[in-house]
Design an enzyme around this catalytic site. Structure first.
Site, PDB file in Angstrom:
ATOM      1  N   SER A 104      70.427  47.750 141.219  1.00 46.68           N
ATOM      2  CA  SER A 104      70.014  47.785 139.820  1.00 46.68           C
ATOM      3  C   SER A 104      68.922  46.765 139.521  1.00 46.68           C
ATOM      4  O   SER A 104      67.830  46.827 140.061  1.00 46.68           O
ATOM      5  CB  SER A 104      71.247  47.577 138.929  1.00 46.68           C
ATOM      6  OG  SER A 104      70.956  47.828 137.584  1.00 46.68           O
ATOM      7  N   ASP A 241      64.807  49.236 134.632  1.00 45.01           N
ATOM      8  CA  ASP A 241      65.120  48.306 135.712  1.00 45.01           C
ATOM      9  C   ASP A 241      65.012  49.056 137.035  1.00 45.01           C
ATOM     10  O   ASP A 241      64.563  50.204 137.074  1.00 45.01           O
ATOM     11  CB  ASP A 241      66.507  47.684 135.514  1.00 45.01           C
ATOM     12  CG  ASP A 241      67.617  48.714 135.554  1.00 45.01           C
ATOM     13  OD1 ASP A 241      67.336  49.909 135.307  1.00 45.01           O
ATOM     14  OD2 ASP A 241      68.771  48.341 135.843  1.00 45.01           O
ATOM     15  N   ASP A 243      66.935  50.617 139.148  1.00 46.90           N
ATOM     16  CA  ASP A 243      67.518  51.944 139.372  1.00 46.90           C
ATOM     17  C   ASP A 243      67.437  52.820 138.136  1.00 46.90           C
ATOM     18  O   ASP A 243      67.980  53.923 138.118  1.00 46.90           O
ATOM     19  CB  ASP A 243      68.960  51.836 139.877  1.00 46.90           C
ATOM     20  CG  ASP A 243      69.936  51.356 138.817  1.00 46.90           C
ATOM     21  OD1 ASP A 243      69.497  50.673 137.862  1.00 46.90           O
ATOM     22  OD2 ASP A 243      71.138  51.646 138.942  1.00 46.90           O
ATOM     23  N   ASP A 245      68.752  52.771 135.150  1.00 41.22           N
ATOM     24  CA  ASP A 245      69.855  53.082 134.241  1.00 41.22           C
ATOM     25  C   ASP A 245      69.757  52.242 132.967  1.00 41.22           C
ATOM     26  O   ASP A 245      70.600  52.351 132.085  1.00 41.22           O
ATOM     27  CB  ASP A 245      71.222  52.924 134.906  1.00 41.22           C
ATOM     28  CG  ASP A 245      71.531  51.508 135.375  1.00 41.22           C
ATOM     29  OD1 ASP A 245      70.649  50.625 135.274  1.00 41.22           O
ATOM     30  OD2 ASP A 245      72.658  51.281 135.855  1.00 41.22           O
TER      31      ASP A 245
END
Length: 447
Positions: A104, A241, A243, A245
């Site tokens: 992440s 960010d 990833d 999400d």
């Protein structure tokens, strides 16, 4: 021993904490646990595997694929895609299991692994505990035709972008937008989705090399986006960010719009469209008091949960609510996604600007952020944060001093070795003073 799974899967320093053997063992254990509970009954199991562009994701992906195939699971390799894309495609491709390799917003040396069930939801704690308990167990692997086969999943990006576009209620034609993809998993997806939704798009942070993810860019480093928005005369900036999400935003003047403000804007927009279930938003204890006051004034109920988007999602599912999120920018729109989706959130935030005919800075004024200071105290025994009497006494004293004008929250990180100290107060100076005092107490009693 500490639980291997945190609030967002298994995460740590790649090749040190999260190794190839561990990734393989976790995949085998996940396949076995799901098989034992009947998830594969009557058919040959299929899993999809995606990753962000971290260098370590290459060998960890190979380990995960090997583990799943060795356990008799056919594997579709999705390649580099956002976490919410993997969640969506797990369900859309009728797979039994989804696996995402990402840390992440963490720096490039870290990585992580998380699992999704066939509906695209993260595995519940109980199943994760069962997976962890099976690590290292003796087992009889399949042979011959029983082993899994591996192939590439062609068209995954297009399928996900097409899904995103079906959710956008209006054209974004006429908007100039800067998008910062954190040199991460949305580097192809986000610009494509925004352009096809009608926006004029300027990109930064879209040149991942495996080592530059989240480095001075993305939702954790908004300075580059603020500068680019001003330089290009853009109407807004959107930041994901690593990833994707998460989503944070920047106004035309370069002011940051955080997750609480985004939730407030979208909650009002959804309610106006008759799409806010039970006139309720689910948020965490970290949401600014100003957000809660703004929602109360608007007649919208706020249901509060522990920190972590999985807990927000649990409360949403249990209460039949469709919208929730976190101050960090995890926003869940359950009508369209099973997890926080930064690209989806950005599209809908821009759509709210178009639908309401107002610039982002005006929309963000729906709430007033009370001064909030967050101090991360590293290298302490975070497991004692909730049981230390000395720390509890210090928190009680601080809360008494703040009275009704502020609050204190001490919580151990679910993904990193640290304790977070959050203080809200009537002034920035007071919040900073109290936070630094409590951080000192944490270092002393938990160090």
């Amino acid at each position: 021993m500490a639980r291997l799974f945190g609030t967002d899967g298994v995460r740590g320093l790649a090749n040190r904490d999260l190794t190839a053997p561990l990734a393989m063992d976790l995949s085998v254990a996940a396949a076995r646990v799901l098989g034992e509970q009947g998830a594969f009954k009557g058919h040959r199991p299929v899993a999809v595997v995606g990753r962000d562009p971290r260098a370590s994701g290459e060998f960890l992906e190979a380990a995960v694929v090997a583990g799943l195939a060795s356990a008799g699971v056919d594997v579709l390799r999705l390649g580099v895609l956002p976490t919410p894309a993997v969640a969506h495609l797990t369900h859309a491709l009728d797979a039994d299991l989804g696996v995402m390799l990402s840390a992440s917003h963490n720096p490039a040396p870290d990585n992580g692994i998380k699992f999704f069930d066939r509906s695209g939801y993260k595995l519940p704690d109980e199943l994760e505990d069962r997976v962890e308990a099976r690590l290292g167990d003796a087992w009889e692997p399949p042979t011959g035709a029983g082993v899994g086969r591996v192939r590439e999943a062609h068209g995954a990006v297009e399928q996900y972008v097409a899904h995103l576009l079906t959710t956008v209620p209006v054209s974004l034609d006429g908007l100039r937008v800067v998008v910062d993809c954190a040199n991460g998993a949305s580097s192809d997806v986000a610009p494509e989705a925004l352009r096809r939704a009608g926006a004029e798009v300027i990109t930064i942070g879209t040149a991942p090399d495996g080592l530059n993810i989240n480095s001075g860019c993305g939702s954790t480093h908004l300075e580059a986006l603020q500068k680019a928005v001003r330089e290009h005369g853009a109407d807004a900036g959107i930041a994901n960010d690593g990833d994707a999400d998460r989503c944070l935003a920047v106004t035309a003047g370069g002011e940051v719009v955080d997750g609480d403000q985004i939730m407030a804007i979208l909650a009002l927009d959804l309610r106006e469209a008759g799409a806010l279930a039970a006139d309720t938003v689910v948020a965490t204890v970290m949401s600014n008091l100003g957000f809660k006051l703004a929602m109360r004034e608007a007649g919208i109920t706020v249901v509060e949960t522990a920190v972590g988007d999985r807990y927000v999602l649990e409360a949403m599912k249990e209460g039949g609510f469709g919208f929730g999120g976190e101050q960090s920018g995890h926003v869940i729109m359950l009508d369209h996604a099973t997890t926080g989706d930064g690209v989806l959130t950005g599209l809908h935030l821009l759509a709210a600007m178009v639908r309401r005919g107002r610039p982002l800075d005006e929309l963000a004024k729906v709430m007033t952020r009370l001064p909030q200071v967050l101090v991360n105290v590293r290298d302490v025994d975070k497991d004692r944060a909730k049981t230390s009497p000395e720390l509890a006494a210090a928190v009680a004293a601080a809360e008494a001093d703040l009275g009704d004008t502020g609050r204190v929250l001490i919580r151990p990180s679910g993904t990193e070795p640290m304790v977070r100290v959050m203080v809200e107060a009537a002034s920035e100076t007071q919040a900073q003073s109290v936070a630094e005092h409590l951080a000192g107490v944490v270092r002393t009693v938990l160090g």
